[in-house]
Design an enzyme around this catalytic site. Structure first.
Site, PDB file in Angstrom:
ATOM      1  CD  GLU A  43       8.970  -8.716   3.826  1.00 37.53           C
ATOM      2  OE1 GLU A  43       8.813  -7.745   4.604  1.00 37.53           O
ATOM      3  OE2 GLU A  43       9.286  -8.584   2.629  1.00 37.53           O
ATOM      4  CB  THR A  45      13.085  -9.481  10.602  1.00 41.47           C
ATOM      5  OG1 THR A  45      12.962  -8.534   9.548  1.00 41.47           O
ATOM      6  CG2 THR A  45      13.567 -10.797  10.034  1.00 41.47           C
ATOM      7  CG  ASP A  46       8.588  -5.240  11.338  1.00 40.40           C
ATOM      8  OD1 ASP A  46       8.090  -6.386  11.440  1.00 40.40           O
ATOM      9  OD2 ASP A  46       7.956  -4.269  10.851  1.00 40.40           O
ATOM     10  N   GLY A 130      -3.412  -2.365  -1.323  1.00 45.81           N
ATOM     11  CA  GLY A 130      -3.365  -3.818  -1.188  1.00 45.81           C
ATOM     12  C   GLY A 130      -2.182  -4.462  -1.895  1.00 45.81           C
ATOM     13  CB  ALA A 131       0.385  -3.195  -4.111  1.00 46.47           C
ATOM     14  N   GLY A 132       0.885  -4.305  -0.812  1.00 46.68           N
ATOM     15  CA  GLY A 132       1.962  -4.566   0.146  1.00 46.68           C
ATOM     16  C   GLY A 132       3.026  -3.491   0.101  1.00 46.68           C
ATOM     17  CB  SER A 134       3.473   0.344   3.727  1.00 47.42           C
ATOM     18  OG  SER A 134       3.852  -0.919   4.114  1.00 47.42           O
ATOM     19  CG  ASP A 180       5.153  -1.369   6.720  1.00 49.63           C
ATOM     20  OD1 ASP A 180       6.178  -1.996   6.403  1.00 49.63           O
ATOM     21  OD2 ASP A 180       4.038  -1.905   6.835  1.00 49.63           O
TER      22      ASP A 180
END
Ligand code: GLA
Length: 394
Positions: A43, A45-46, A130-132, A134, A180
Site C-alpha cells: 500500500e 508503494t506504487d 468511496g469504498a477505496g 477505485s 488502480d
C-alpha cells in the site's frame, strides 16, 4: 460472468436504449466493462516505485457507447440520473464534478495528438463509491478503452493505463500512482498481479479461494483528509529521498533504499519522515516476501504480512482511521481470519480480510453487529471474486 455483473451490464444497456433509443445521429452502440480493484498487499508503494499486489474485483463500471456523426458528446450518468452535453473540442471544467473523469480522458487523447469525434454514452455500475475500490480508475480505463476501440486510436493496454492515470493526475488533480488503473485494465480471472511499479514488469499469481475467501468490510466513511494527506505522504517520501540521496546517490526513490539505510539516518530524517520511510522500505520488501509465501501455498504466513502492513499504515504511515483500526482489531482473536488490514489510500473505505470459507456468514454477522454497536452504522460486506480486467462485452 456472474449474475450481479450481467444484471448491472443489462441495466446500463437498457438505460442506454431508453435514453438514446431513437437518435438518428448515432450508430449501433457497444458495451464495455472495467472493474474496480482490491489490493492484497503493497500500500502506497506504487508512487515510491515499489511493488503492489492488486486484482480486479467483480464490481465494475460499464459504458454503453456509440460514435455520433456530429461533434457532440452526450453523457448520461445512469446512477446519478444526470446528463452533460458538450462539444468534443471543449474540455473546459464543467459544474458536474462527475464529468471530470471523462473530460480528463479526452484531454489526454488530445495531448497525445489523437483525434476522436462526437459520441454518446450511458454509464454506471456497481463499484461502491468511496469504498477505496477505485471506481474512478475503472471509469477512466473503461472510457479510454471504449474510445480506443470505437475510434481505432491504436493504443495498447499499457498506454490506456498510463493515459488514464494521467487523466486523474492532471485533470482531476489527484497525484495517484499507477496501481488502480493497472489493476482495472490488466486484471485476470482468479489471479493477483504483482506489479513492479518501477519497471512495469508484472506477473500473475493464482490466488487460491478453495479454503479462504476475500471479504471486504466497508466502513462507509470517507474522511475529508484523504486527498490532501495523500499528496502530503508523497511529499514526505520525496523529502526522505532527497536526504538519503546525499549519502546514497543511487537512491532515486524509496524503492532504491533499504530499511537499514533509513535507520542509519534516523536523526537527520526527523521523526515524521523517518517513520514514513521506515514503513515504505519495509512494505516494499514485505510484498516480495508475501509473494514467496503465496507461491509456496502458505496463506497463513501471507495473512500475517497483511497484519504487519496494517500496523505500519496505522502507526508509521498514519493513513488509517478509527473505524478501520476497529475493524482490524475485531479480527485479532478470531481464528477464522488469517489476515486483515485497511485497503487503498486510507482515511476510510474498506478493510480486506482473508476469512475461512465456511465461517464467512458468522464472520460477517459478527463484524456488522460490532460495527453497528460502536459507530451506529450499517456496514456492508462484499465477498470478492477476482475477474478479468477491462473488456468489451459482446
Ligand atoms: C490510491 C491511489 C493508488 C495507491 C493507493 C495506495 O488508491 O490511487 O495509486 O497509491 O491509494 O496504495
Amino acid at each position: 460472468m456472474i449474475s450481479t455483473e450481467s444484471s448491472t451490464a443489462d441495466r446500463i444497456r437498457n438505460k442506454y436504449i431508453e435514453h438514446f433509443g431513437g437518435d438518428s445521429n448515432a450508430r449501433d452502440f457497444r458495451l464495455f466493462r472495467s472493474p474496480g480493484r482490491i489490493n492484497l498487499i503493497g500500500e502506497h508503494t506504487d508512487y515510491n516505485n515499489g511493488f503492489v499486489l492488486p486484482a480486479s474485483a467483480d464490481k465494475a463500471v460499464y459504458f454503453a457507447i456509440s460514435p455520433r456523426t456530429d461533434n457532440q458528446v452526450l453523457l448520461y450518468a445512469v446512477d446519478l440520473n444526470e446528463t452533460y452535453t458538450f462539444s468534443v473540442e471543449d474540455i473546459s471544467k464543467p459544474d458536474q464534478k462527475w464529468a471530470y473523469f471523462q473530460l480528463g480522458v479526452i484531454e489526454q487523447i488530445y495531448k497525445n495528438d489523437l483525434t476522436i469525434g462526437g459520441f454518446q454514452a450511458a454509464f454506471g455500475g456497481d463499484v461502491p463509491q468511496g469504498a477505496g475500490m477505485s471506481s474512478s480508475a475503472a471509469l477512466e480505463c473503461c472510457l479510454l478503452f471504449a474510445l480506443n476501440e470505437i475510434f481505432s486510436l491504436g493504443l495498447d493496454r499499457f498506454s490506456v493505463v498510463k493515459l488514464a492515470q494521467k487523466a486523474e493526475n492532471e485533470y482531476v488533480g489527484v497525484q495517484c500512482g499507477i496501481m488502480d488503473q493497472f489493476a482495472s485494465a490488466f486484471g485476470k480471472n482468479e489471479a493477483v498481479i504483482r506489479l513492479d511499479c518501477r519497471s512495469l514488469e508484472y506477473e500473475y499469481f493464482p490466488f487460491p479461494m478453495d479454503e479462504y475467501l476475500i471479504v471486504l468490510c466497508n466502513t462507509m466513511v470517507e474522511h475529508s483528509l484523504a486527498s490532501s494527506e495523500y499528496n502530503t505522504r508523497r511529499l514526505e517520501c520525496e523529502k526522505g529521498v532527497s536526504i538519503l540521496q546525499k549519502y546514497y546517490p543511487e537512491v532515486k526513490s524509496l524503492r532504491d533504499a533499504t530499511p537499514a539505510q533509513v535507520e542509519e539516518h534516523k536523526t537527520e530524517l526527523g521523526d515524521v519522515v523517518y517513520r514514513r520511510c521506515k514503513f515504505m522500505t519495509e512494505e516494499i520488501e514485505r510484498v516480495q516476501v508475501a509473494c514467496d509465501f503465496l507461491t509456496a501455498g502458505d496463506l497463513i504466513s501471507f495473512g500475517k504480512k497483511m497484519y504487519e502492513t496494517h500496523q505500519g499504515l496505522q502507526h508509521e504511515y498514519e493513513v488509517s482511521c478509527e473505524e478501520l483500526d476497529f475493524l482490524v482489531a475485531q479480527t485479532l482473536d478470531d481464528d477464522s481470519v488469517i489476515g486483515a488490514r485497511m485497503m487503498g489510500g486510507g482515511f476510510g473505505g474498506c478493510t480486506i480480510n482473508l476469512v475461512k470459507k465456511d465461517e464467512v456468514d458468522r464472520f460477517e454477522e459478527k463484524m456488522k453487529k460490532a460495527y453497528q454497536e460502536q459507530f451506529q452504522i450499517d456496514m456492508p460486506c462484499y465477498r470478492v471474486r477476482i475477474t478479468d480486467g477491462t473488456e468489451e462485452i459482446i
